[in-house]
Design an enzyme around this catalytic site. Structure first.
Site, PDB file in Angstrom:
ATOM      1  N   GLU A 261      58.529  41.310  24.118  1.00 12.20           N
ATOM      2  CA  GLU A 261      57.973  39.278  24.560  1.00 12.20           C
ATOM      3  C   GLU A 261      58.533  38.480  23.592  1.00 12.20           C
ATOM      4  O   GLU A 261      59.374  38.171  22.761  1.00 12.20           O
ATOM      5  CB  GLU A 261      56.218  39.322  23.661  1.00 12.20           C
ATOM      6  CG  GLU A 261      55.550  40.221  24.099  1.00 12.20           C
ATOM      7  CD  GLU A 261      53.987  40.296  22.890  1.00 12.20           C
ATOM      8  OE1 GLU A 261      53.748  39.447  22.302  1.00 12.20           O
ATOM      9  OE2 GLU A 261      53.623  41.305  23.409  1.00 12.20           O
ATOM     10  N   HIS A 280      49.600  37.315  25.433  1.00 15.85           N
ATOM     11  CA  HIS A 280      49.037  37.987  23.759  1.00 15.85           C
ATOM     12  C   HIS A 280      47.570  37.151  23.145  1.00 15.85           C
ATOM     13  O   HIS A 280      48.167  36.604  22.704  1.00 15.85           O
ATOM     14  CB  HIS A 280      50.799  37.757  23.325  1.00 15.85           C
ATOM     15  CG  HIS A 280      50.335  38.871  22.241  1.00 15.85           C
ATOM     16  ND1 HIS A 280      51.279  39.430  21.802  1.00 15.85           N
ATOM     17  CD2 HIS A 280      49.067  38.860  21.197  1.00 15.85           C
ATOM     18  CE1 HIS A 280      51.141  40.920  20.736  1.00 15.85           C
ATOM     19  NE2 HIS A 280      49.375  40.088  20.471  1.00 15.85           N
TER      20      HIS A 280
END
Length: 528
Positions: A261, A280
């Protein structure tokens, strides 16, 4: 003492305020300032992070005073837990704080995916009216397969039940009784994949679970099923997932987490109109952020002030409630370990810890606490419950435990027998009430002194005048005695346990050794 707590990521104000309200804390917020973080680590006692800051082995090495790392969330894949454990650093998480938000986001992803809501909404923004193009499907009557039935997975199951779904689950730790309590069908992983219309993941990322949803397992899934992941991105082989969706084997997928990420701009996941992506967001509600910040900051505060290790992920099998319940006896065990190490007749080869009491959960943590005390008494730095066993093994120090009856007259006792090349030594302590620990035996001699301060242990002839001579030496050097117990043995020998306020200078110990009736002088600092 002032504790420096470094908050490296953006944590809700409620949690930071809890830390700032503690008079003994200096709170340093370095969110968005990586260079400042590196400089502050050298004096930090605790580090609080979310998912942005990577707590590497190098950073841990640069933080010599850190004893606790708090992760505001559940996953610890941004923390080198092995490196922290070797250093004796407790890694704490807040596992329950984002249960509601993550479960709700999981179901929101599922609803949005099967009803095609994001794509329909986008077409409306573009001025279109594509009712037929975005027809969806219902959840009622479908089977949802929950992989990982912890707090979040169980809550997702309850919500799914409310939608009229049948709930099946795979969890290697799921008992038949627990499955019945939750009203779920327990299945093997392969069977669940074959029969579930929806598969949702709620597992930690480990070596065993990384890419568990690979090409082979995706091929096992029921044709036309969908896959939801709001747990950890590394659970899925994303390239294999794109292939499965684009081939039509799966109807779609919805993902909130990725590895790594942030998700790369050119990721193939972004190119599919059957894969729904969110950045997220599962724990990104104001309520969850306040809860997780407050919970983890409370855990960090308590760890620094009282030694409580609630939420520690690197103390497996030692739940927070057990550690809290045993706080007094663990403290006694540490102090007995320091006493044994300080008065040992030679280099220690092995330690046996005997717990006498009725608490079935106590023997292992009591042994670890005793070993922590022994090691720190030997001069080992940065040792704690977290790494005591590993540090002992590294030094070739054998440790064992057994359970016995408490010594007569007490409900809870702890005994340590250390073996050296020159013989054995046993020290025993007892709990009086829930918090007060005392030393009740040293090498077979009955004593009664508090397990605190600095203990001078004398072996001397059992003749008149010794106590006066010892007191004269200590008083002459302004060493304050808080407790003195002279214990008579056999064959004219005696042992004295003397608790003093501070570690006596070598000159005082030398003067005590020169008393004609004194055969041996040893000292142990029980302060922890």
């Amino acid at each position: 003492m002032t504790y420096v707590v470094v908050v490296a990521d953006r944590v809700a104000d409620a949690g930071v305020a809890l830390l700032r309200n503690e008079p003994s804390f200096e709170v340093v917020v370095t969110a968005g300032e990586p260079e400042r973080l590196e400089s502050e680590l050298s004096r930090a006692h605790a580090l609080v992070v979310r998912s942005d800051t990577k707590v590497t082995a190098e950073r841990i090495d640069n933080a010599p005073h850190v004893t606790v790392i708090g992760r505001a969330g559940t996953g610890v894949d941004n923390i080198d837990v092995d490196a922290a454990t070797r250093r004796g650093i407790a890694v704490l998480t807040a596992p329950g704080a984002n249960t509601v938000s993550t479960a709700e986001h999981t179901v929101a992803l599922l609803l949005a995916l099967v009803r095609r809501i994001p794509w329909a909404a986008e077409s409306m923004q573009q001025g279109r009216w594509d009712r037929k193009l975005y027809a969806g499907s219902e959840l009622a009557g479908k089977r949802i397969g929950v992989i990982g039935l912890g707090r979040i997975g169980a809550r997702v199951g309850r919500i799914a039940t409310a939608f009229g779904m049948q709930v099946a689950a795979y969890d290697p730790f799921l008992t038949i009784q627990r499955a019945e309590e939750l009203g779920v069908e327990s299945l093997a992983l392969e069977e669940l994949l074959q029969v579930a219309d929806v598969v949702t993941l709620h597992l930690p990322l480990t070596d065993d679970t990384r890419h568990m949803m690979n090409r082979d397992r995706l091929a096992m899934m029921k044709p036309g099923a969908v896959l939801i992941n709001a747990a950890r991105g590394g659970l899925i082989d994303h390239h294999a997932l794109v292939e499965a969706v684009e081939s039509g084997a799966l109807a779609g997928a919805a993902l909130d987490v990725f590895d790594p990420e942030p998700l790369a701009a050119d990721s193939p996941l972004r190119g599919s109109d059957r894969i729904l992506l969110t950045p997220h967001l599962a724990a990104s509600t104001s309520e969850a952020q306040d809860r997780v910040a407050t919970e983890i900051c409370r855990y960090v505060r308590d760890a620094l002030i009282t030694g409580a290790l609630r939420g520690a992920v690197n103390l497996p099998g030692l739940p927070a409630d057990v550690l809290a319940r045993l706080a007094g006896v663990l403290d006694l065990s540490r102090r007995l370990g320091r006493l044994a190490a300080g008065i040992a007749p030679g280099p220690i080869a092995s330690v046996e810890v005997v717990f006498g009491g009725r608490d079935d959960a106590a023997p292992r943590p009591v042994m670890l606490a005793a070993m922590e005390g022994v090691l720190s008494g030997m001069g080992v730095r940065q040792v704690s419950l977290v790494n005591a066993a590993g540090q002992a093994k590294q030094r070739g120090l054998a440790c064992s435990r057994r359970v016995g009856a408490p010594l007569a007259g007490f409900q809870t006792t702890v005994g340590l027998t250390i073996t050296t090349a020159d013989g054995e030594l046993t020290v025993t302590g007892a709990m009086l009430g829930e918090e007060i620990g005392r030393v009740i035996q040293i090498d077979g001699y009955t004593v009664d002194v508090p397990a605190e301060g600095c203990v001078v242990v004398l072996r001397n002839s059992d003749v008149p005048g010794v106590v006066g001579k010892v007191g004269q030496v200590l008083g002459g050097e302004q060493v304050n005695v808080t407790s003195y117990h002279q214990s008579r043995g056999r064959n004219g020998n005696a042992l004295a346990a003397i608790v003093v306020d501070q570690v006596p200078p070598r000159s005082v110990l030398g003067a005590l050794a020169e008393i004609p009736e004194v055969a041996d002088v040893r000292v142990a600092n029980l302060g922890v």
